[in-house]
Design a protein around this motif. Structure first.
Motif, PDB file in Angstrom:
ATOM      1  N   SER A 268       0.841  -1.195   0.000  1.00 37.25           N
ATOM      2  CA  SER A 268       0.000   0.000   0.000  1.00 37.25           C
ATOM      3  C   SER A 268       0.879   1.249   0.000  1.00 37.25           C
ATOM      4  CB  SER A 268      -0.903  -0.006   1.230  1.00 37.25           C
ATOM      5  OG  SER A 268      -1.714   1.131   1.243  1.00 37.25           O
ATOM      6  N   SER A 269       0.613   2.144  -0.928  1.00 38.41           N
ATOM      7  CA  SER A 269       1.316   3.426  -1.009  1.00 38.41           C
ATOM      8  C   SER A 269       0.364   4.429  -1.650  1.00 38.41           C
ATOM      9  CB  SER A 269       2.593   3.294  -1.840  1.00 38.41           C
ATOM     10  OG  SER A 269       2.269   3.069  -3.195  1.00 38.41           O
ATOM     11  N   SER A 270       0.790   5.658  -1.735  1.00 42.52           N
ATOM     12  CA  SER A 270      -0.076   6.661  -2.362  1.00 42.52           C
ATOM     13  C   SER A 270      -0.307   6.330  -3.833  1.00 42.52           C
ATOM     14  CB  SER A 270       0.530   8.056  -2.213  1.00 42.52           C
ATOM     15  OG  SER A 270       1.793   8.111  -2.831  1.00 42.52           O
ATOM     16  N   LEU A 271       0.668   5.716  -4.482  1.00 44.09           N
ATOM     17  CA  LEU A 271       0.506   5.336  -5.890  1.00 44.09           C
ATOM     18  C   LEU A 271      -0.457   4.168  -6.042  1.00 44.09           C
ATOM     19  CD1 LEU A 271       4.208   5.603  -7.105  1.00 44.09           C
ATOM     20  CD2 LEU A 271       2.324   7.143  -7.650  1.00 44.09           C
ATOM     21  N   THR A 272      -0.273   3.123  -5.257  1.00 47.06           N
ATOM     22  CA  THR A 272      -1.134   1.950  -5.409  1.00 47.06           C
ATOM     23  C   THR A 272      -2.557   2.225  -4.940  1.00 47.06           C
ATOM     24  OG1 THR A 272      -0.367   1.076  -3.285  1.00 47.06           O
ATOM     25  CG2 THR A 272       0.756   0.293  -5.282  1.00 47.06           C
ATOM     26  N   ARG A 273      -2.737   3.149  -4.017  1.00 45.86           N
ATOM     27  CA  ARG A 273      -4.095   3.504  -3.596  1.00 45.86           C
ATOM     28  C   ARG A 273      -4.831   4.303  -4.655  1.00 45.86           C
ATOM     29  NH1 ARG A 273      -1.384   4.051   1.349  1.00 45.86           N
ATOM     30  NH2 ARG A 273      -1.156   6.295   1.075  1.00 45.86           N
TER      31      ARG A 273
ATOM     32  N   ILE B 192     -10.638  -3.945  -6.120  1.00 47.68           N
ATOM     33  CA  ILE B 192      -9.495  -3.536  -5.308  1.00 47.68           C
ATOM     34  C   ILE B 192      -9.906  -3.627  -3.845  1.00 47.68           C
ATOM     35  CG2 ILE B 192      -7.924  -1.646  -4.767  1.00 47.68           C
ATOM     36  CD1 ILE B 192      -8.626  -0.644  -7.683  1.00 47.68           C
ATOM     37  N   THR B 193      -9.120  -4.376  -3.053  1.00 42.73           N
ATOM     38  CA  THR B 193      -9.447  -4.583  -1.644  1.00 42.73           C
ATOM     39  C   THR B 193      -8.211  -4.317  -0.791  1.00 42.73           C
ATOM     40  OG1 THR B 193     -10.972  -6.327  -2.307  1.00 42.73           O
ATOM     41  CG2 THR B 193     -10.391  -6.210   0.024  1.00 42.73           C
ATOM     42  N   PRO B 194      -8.247  -3.288   0.052  1.00 40.67           N
ATOM     43  CA  PRO B 194      -7.121  -3.087   0.973  1.00 40.67           C
ATOM     44  C   PRO B 194      -7.151  -4.141   2.072  1.00 40.67           C
ATOM     45  CG  PRO B 194      -8.645  -1.206   1.006  1.00 40.67           C
ATOM     46  CD  PRO B 194      -9.223  -2.236   0.116  1.00 40.67           C
ATOM     47  N   SER B 195      -5.985  -4.556   2.538  1.00 40.71           N
ATOM     48  CA  SER B 195      -5.923  -5.547   3.609  1.00 40.71           C
ATOM     49  C   SER B 195      -6.321  -4.907   4.940  1.00 40.71           C
ATOM     50  CB  SER B 195      -4.519  -6.144   3.702  1.00 40.71           C
ATOM     51  OG  SER B 195      -3.593  -5.148   4.062  1.00 40.71           O
ATOM     52  N   ASP B 196      -6.640  -5.751   5.919  1.00 45.03           N
ATOM     53  CA  ASP B 196      -7.075  -5.248   7.220  1.00 45.03           C
ATOM     54  C   ASP B 196      -5.975  -4.468   7.942  1.00 45.03           C
ATOM     55  OD1 ASP B 196      -9.576  -6.319   6.864  1.00 45.03           O
ATOM     56  OD2 ASP B 196      -9.067  -8.213   7.863  1.00 45.03           O
ATOM     57  N   ASP B 197      -4.719  -4.880   7.743  1.00 42.39           N
ATOM     58  CA  ASP B 197      -3.624  -4.190   8.419  1.00 42.39           C
ATOM     59  C   ASP B 197      -3.106  -2.982   7.632  1.00 42.39           C
ATOM     60  OD1 ASP B 197      -2.398  -5.457   6.340  1.00 42.39           O
ATOM     61  OD2 ASP B 197      -1.020  -6.629   7.570  1.00 42.39           O
ATOM     62  N   ARG B 198      -3.678  -2.686   6.473  1.00 40.29           N
ATOM     63  CA  ARG B 198      -3.375  -1.531   5.613  1.00 40.29           C
ATOM     64  C   ARG B 198      -1.945  -1.526   5.084  1.00 40.29           C
ATOM     65  NH1 ARG B 198      -5.816   2.685   9.679  1.00 40.29           N
ATOM     66  NH2 ARG B 198      -3.714   2.417  10.379  1.00 40.29           N
ATOM     67  N   GLN B 199      -1.271  -2.691   5.090  1.00 34.80           N
ATOM     68  CA  GLN B 199       0.076  -2.767   4.544  1.00 34.80           C
ATOM     69  C   GLN B 199       0.063  -3.162   3.072  1.00 34.80           C
ATOM     70  OE1 GLN B 199       2.317  -5.456   6.954  1.00 34.80           O
ATOM     71  NE2 GLN B 199       2.761  -3.915   8.491  1.00 34.80           N
ATOM     72  N   PHE B 200      -0.955  -3.906   2.643  1.00 35.49           N
ATOM     73  CA  PHE B 200      -1.029  -4.408   1.282  1.00 35.49           C
ATOM     74  C   PHE B 200      -2.379  -4.070   0.667  1.00 35.49           C
ATOM     75  CE2 PHE B 200       1.988  -7.182   3.432  1.00 35.49           C
ATOM     76  CZ  PHE B 200       3.054  -7.151   2.561  1.00 35.49           C
ATOM     77  N   ILE B 201      -2.417  -4.116  -0.653  1.00 35.54           N
ATOM     78  CA  ILE B 201      -3.658  -3.965  -1.407  1.00 35.54           C
ATOM     79  C   ILE B 201      -3.776  -5.180  -2.309  1.00 35.54           C
ATOM     80  CG2 ILE B 201      -4.873  -2.618  -3.155  1.00 35.54           C
ATOM     81  CD1 ILE B 201      -3.589  -0.134  -2.015  1.00 35.54           C
ATOM     82  N   ASP B 202      -4.926  -5.845  -2.264  1.00 35.42           N
ATOM     83  CA  ASP B 202      -5.199  -6.995  -3.119  1.00 35.42           C
ATOM     84  C   ASP B 202      -6.021  -6.519  -4.313  1.00 35.42           C
ATOM     85  OD1 ASP B 202      -3.889  -8.686  -1.400  1.00 35.42           O
ATOM     86  OD2 ASP B 202      -5.713  -9.221  -0.296  1.00 35.42           O
ATOM     87  N   ILE B 203      -5.511  -6.786  -5.498  1.00 38.95           N
ATOM     88  CA  ILE B 203      -6.171  -6.354  -6.727  1.00 38.95           C
ATOM     89  C   ILE B 203      -6.632  -7.599  -7.468  1.00 38.95           C
ATOM     90  CG2 ILE B 203      -5.883  -5.080  -8.880  1.00 38.95           C
ATOM     91  CD1 ILE B 203      -3.624  -3.528  -7.437  1.00 38.95           C
ATOM     92  N   LEU B 204      -7.935  -7.781  -7.585  1.00 40.79           N
ATOM     93  CA  LEU B 204      -8.497  -8.901  -8.326  1.00 40.79           C
ATOM     94  C   LEU B 204      -8.405  -8.566  -9.815  1.00 40.79           C
ATOM     95  CD1 LEU B 204     -10.056 -11.623  -8.250  1.00 40.79           C
ATOM     96  CD2 LEU B 204     -12.146 -10.259  -8.338  1.00 40.79           C
ATOM     97  N   CYS B 205      -7.704  -9.426 -10.560  1.00 37.11           N
ATOM     98  CA  CYS B 205      -7.445  -9.153 -11.978  1.00 37.11           C
ATOM     99  C   CYS B 205      -7.871 -10.351 -12.822  1.00 37.11           C
ATOM    100  CB  CYS B 205      -5.959  -8.889 -12.206  1.00 37.11           C
ATOM    101  SG  CYS B 205      -5.371  -7.427 -11.373  1.00 37.11           S
ATOM    102  N   GLU B 206      -8.039 -10.083 -14.114  1.00 41.17           N
ATOM    103  CA  GLU B 206      -8.445 -11.122 -15.044  1.00 41.17           C
ATOM    104  C   GLU B 206      -7.695 -10.931 -16.353  1.00 41.17           C
ATOM    105  OE1 GLU B 206     -12.733 -12.998 -15.526  1.00 41.17           O
ATOM    106  OE2 GLU B 206     -12.575 -11.034 -16.437  1.00 41.17           O
ATOM    107  N   SER B 207      -7.072 -11.987 -16.840  1.00 44.11           N
ATOM    108  CA  SER B 207      -6.400 -11.918 -18.135  1.00 44.11           C
ATOM    109  C   SER B 207      -7.240 -12.676 -19.146  1.00 44.11           C
ATOM    110  CB  SER B 207      -5.003 -12.540 -18.050  1.00 44.11           C
ATOM    111  OG  SER B 207      -5.093 -13.925 -17.831  1.00 44.11           O
ATOM    112  N   GLY B 208      -7.016 -12.372 -20.422  1.00 44.92           N
ATOM    113  CA  GLY B 208      -7.748 -13.054 -21.478  1.00 44.92           C
ATOM    114  C   GLY B 208      -9.086 -12.431 -21.790  1.00 44.92           C
ATOM    115  N   THR B 209      -9.337 -11.210 -21.305  1.00 46.69           N
ATOM    116  CA  THR B 209     -10.574 -10.500 -21.582  1.00 46.69           C
ATOM    117  C   THR B 209     -10.253  -9.133 -22.176  1.00 46.69           C
ATOM    118  OG1 THR B 209     -10.633  -9.543 -19.374  1.00 46.69           O
ATOM    119  CG2 THR B 209     -11.816 -11.617 -19.683  1.00 46.69           C
ATOM    120  N   SER B 210     -11.241  -8.527 -22.761  1.00 41.00           N
ATOM    121  CA  SER B 210     -11.024  -7.199 -23.341  1.00 41.00           C
ATOM    122  C   SER B 210     -11.078  -6.140 -22.251  1.00 41.00           C
ATOM    123  CB  SER B 210     -12.084  -6.898 -24.396  1.00 41.00           C
ATOM    124  OG  SER B 210     -13.348  -6.941 -23.802  1.00 41.00           O
ATOM    125  N   ALA B 211     -10.401  -5.049 -22.502  1.00 42.58           N
ATOM    126  CA  ALA B 211     -10.309  -3.972 -21.510  1.00 42.58           C
ATOM    127  C   ALA B 211     -11.535  -3.109 -21.482  1.00 42.58           C
ATOM    128  CB  ALA B 211      -9.091  -3.105 -21.794  1.00 42.58           C
TER     129      ALA B 211
END
Length: 118
Positions: free
Chosen positions: A72-77, A99-118
């Motif tokens: 987690s940083s100002s850029l990733t948020r 996009i889901t920030p973790s409970d301890d606010r150290q990490f951000i979990d980003i749910l992503c999908e490949s093989g699809t159109s943008a």
């Protein structure tokens, strides 16, 4: 979801945002021309969830859903669901779905999908 630490951030990813190339010069029929522009790059961990195949336009397409964990940083948020994530080593692009920030606010979990159109 497995417990990850900063030492497990083994991959390097870049975050791209779609920006208008030249807003004053529209393309044919009033459309604007846009392209993906890299905003920043950082270390990440990949958590593979599932894969699947769908039939679209009579073609079989593979989809792969996974979580990309970053510090987690100002850029990733600032990342939102209209951005994309690109693995800099393999050049595979992933569309950001959630996009889901973790409970301890150290990490951000980003749910992503490949093989699809943008």
């Amino acid at each position: 979801m497995p417990k990850l630490s900063a030492g497990t951030l083994l991959h390097r990813v870049a975050f791209d945002k779609r920006e208008t190339a030249n807003p004053d010069a529209p393309a044919d029929y009033g459309n604007t021309v846009s392209d993906w522009v890299e905003q920043f790059a950082c270390r990440a961990a990949f958590i593979h969830l599932r894969g699947g195949e769908t039939v679209m336009a009579s073609r079989l397409q593979g989809k792969h859903t996974q979580v990309i964990r970053v510090r987690s940083s100002s850029l990733t948020r600032s990342v939102s669901t209209d951005w994309r994530v690109r693995d800099t080593r393999t050049a595979i692009t992933y569309n950001v779905r959630d996009i889901t920030p973790s409970d301890d606010r150290q990490f951000i979990d980003i749910l992503c999908e490949s093989g699809t159109s943008a």
